[in-house]
Design an enzyme around this catalytic site. Structure first.
Site, mmCIF file in Angstrom:
data_model
loop_
_atom_site.group_PDB
_atom_site.id
_atom_site.type_symbol
_atom_site.label_atom_id
_atom_site.label_comp_id
_atom_site.label_asym_id
_atom_site.label_seq_id
_atom_site.Cartn_x
_atom_site.Cartn_y
_atom_site.Cartn_z
ATOM 1 N N ARG A 23 0.783 -1.242 0.000
ATOM 2 C CA ARG A 23 0.000 0.000 0.000
ATOM 3 C C ARG A 23 0.815 1.293 0.000
ATOM 4 O O ARG A 23 0.238 2.378 0.006
ATOM 5 C CB ARG A 23 -0.978 0.045 1.193
ATOM 6 C CG ARG A 23 -2.204 -0.825 0.985
ATOM 7 C CD ARG A 23 -2.899 -1.146 2.305
ATOM 8 N NE ARG A 23 -3.274 0.033 3.071
ATOM 9 C CZ ARG A 23 -4.491 0.566 3.105
ATOM 10 N NH1 ARG A 23 -5.453 0.053 2.379
ATOM 11 N NH2 ARG A 23 -4.752 1.611 3.864
ATOM 12 N N ASP A 24 2.130 1.210 0.015
ATOM 13 C CA ASP A 24 2.909 2.460 -0.043
ATOM 14 C C ASP A 24 4.215 2.243 -0.802
ATOM 15 O O ASP A 24 5.277 2.667 -0.361
ATOM 16 C CB ASP A 24 3.168 2.996 1.372
ATOM 17 C CG ASP A 24 3.601 4.470 1.369
ATOM 18 O OD1 ASP A 24 3.294 5.181 0.380
ATOM 19 O OD2 ASP A 24 4.247 4.903 2.325
ATOM 20 N N LEU A 25 4.122 1.575 -1.948
ATOM 21 C CA LEU A 25 5.321 1.357 -2.762
ATOM 22 C C LEU A 25 5.738 2.668 -3.417
ATOM 23 O O LEU A 25 4.937 3.321 -4.077
ATOM 24 C CB LEU A 25 5.042 0.316 -3.848
ATOM 25 C CG LEU A 25 4.974 -1.139 -3.385
ATOM 26 C CD1 LEU A 25 4.449 -2.014 -4.510
ATOM 27 C CD2 LEU A 25 6.338 -1.635 -2.917
ATOM 28 N N ASN A 84 10.965 3.601 -0.481
ATOM 29 C CA ASN A 84 10.719 2.375 0.291
ATOM 30 C C ASN A 84 11.358 1.136 -0.341
ATOM 31 O O ASN A 84 11.074 0.010 0.059
ATOM 32 C CB ASN A 84 9.212 2.145 0.471
ATOM 33 C CG ASN A 84 8.628 3.064 1.520
ATOM 34 O OD1 ASN A 84 9.364 3.616 2.338
ATOM 35 N ND2 ASN A 84 7.321 3.244 1.509
#
Length: 232
Positions: A82-84, A88
């Site tokens: 959900r936060d690529l 990251n």
């Protein structure tokens, strides 16, 4: 604190050589939450793009293969990142590989557990999670359920940026960027920069991976990886 424990529980369940290892978590005697994780020495893809510009096709292929391998494991356990985004995805030297990938910050991942009320109450429907340039349309809507196909969309934007040095949408604010994800047409990959003008296979690949409707994207992350390799 609930969100913290959820993050820790999520990451500790996923064990993979390309996902940061979480060894322990809890609360200190002072009431301070803590995580004990791998210490990683390296640079993020964001730093790499800033320092060196776009990555070569060969290098991107090696990096993407490792990311899809890691996400396939996470997705098989019903965990969506959900936060690529480039910051990251860390690159370090391991096993004689100078581009050893480690995915970090599963902090916004959401276990698909309809049995537990927490999955819905902690990040209430209506909370927008993610980083605007890399958010999927369904994340921007905040009313839609987010599944592994959201990671496919976000990863496609990361890969587009790795190869071209630009994003598929140009926007002046976070709100405008979210509007692009929902209603805008991405810049076709072969128009992203002059060197890419012959890349029709990659243009087709990205138009599928960046489809507004999740069902029009690749069926799963392994199909995404296979298609990307074929297009390259």
């Amino acid at each position: 604190v609930k969100r913290f424990y959820r993050e820790a529980k999520t990451v500790s369940q996923v064990r993979h050589h390309h996902i940061v290892t979480l060894y322990d978590f809890g609360m200190s005697s002072q009431g301070q939450p803590f995580l004990v994780m791998d210490f990683l020495e390296g640079v993020s893809i964001k730093d790499e793009l800033k320092m060196r510009g776009p990555l070569s096709f060969e290098r991107t292929e090696r990096i993407v293969a490792q990311i899809t391998d890691a996400l396939a494991t996470a997705h098989s356990m019903d965990v969506v990142h959900r936060d690529l985004k480039p910051e990251n995805i860390l690159l370090s030297t391991q096993n004689h590989n100078p581009d050893w990938v480690t995915l970090v910050d599963f902090g916004l991942s959401k276990l698909k557990e309809p049995k537990t009320q927490d999955a819905y109450t902690i990040t209430k429907t209506g909370d927008v999670c993610g980083s605007p340039p890399y958010m999927s349309p369904e994340q921007c809507l905040a009313a839609s359920a987010v599944d592994p196909r959201s990671d496919i969309y976000s990863l496609a934007i990361v890969v587009y940026e790795c190869l071209s040095g630009t994003l598929p949408y140009q926007a002046k604010s976070a709100i405008e960027m979210m509007d692009c994800h929902l209603y805008g047409t991405p810049i076709p990959f072969n128009l992203s920069c002059p060197e890419m003008k012959v890349c029709s296979e990659l243009t087709n690949f990205f138009s599928k991976a960046l489809a507004k409707e999740p069902e029009n994207r690749h069926a799963d992350i392994l199909e995404f990886g296979k298609d990307f390799k074929a297009a390259l």
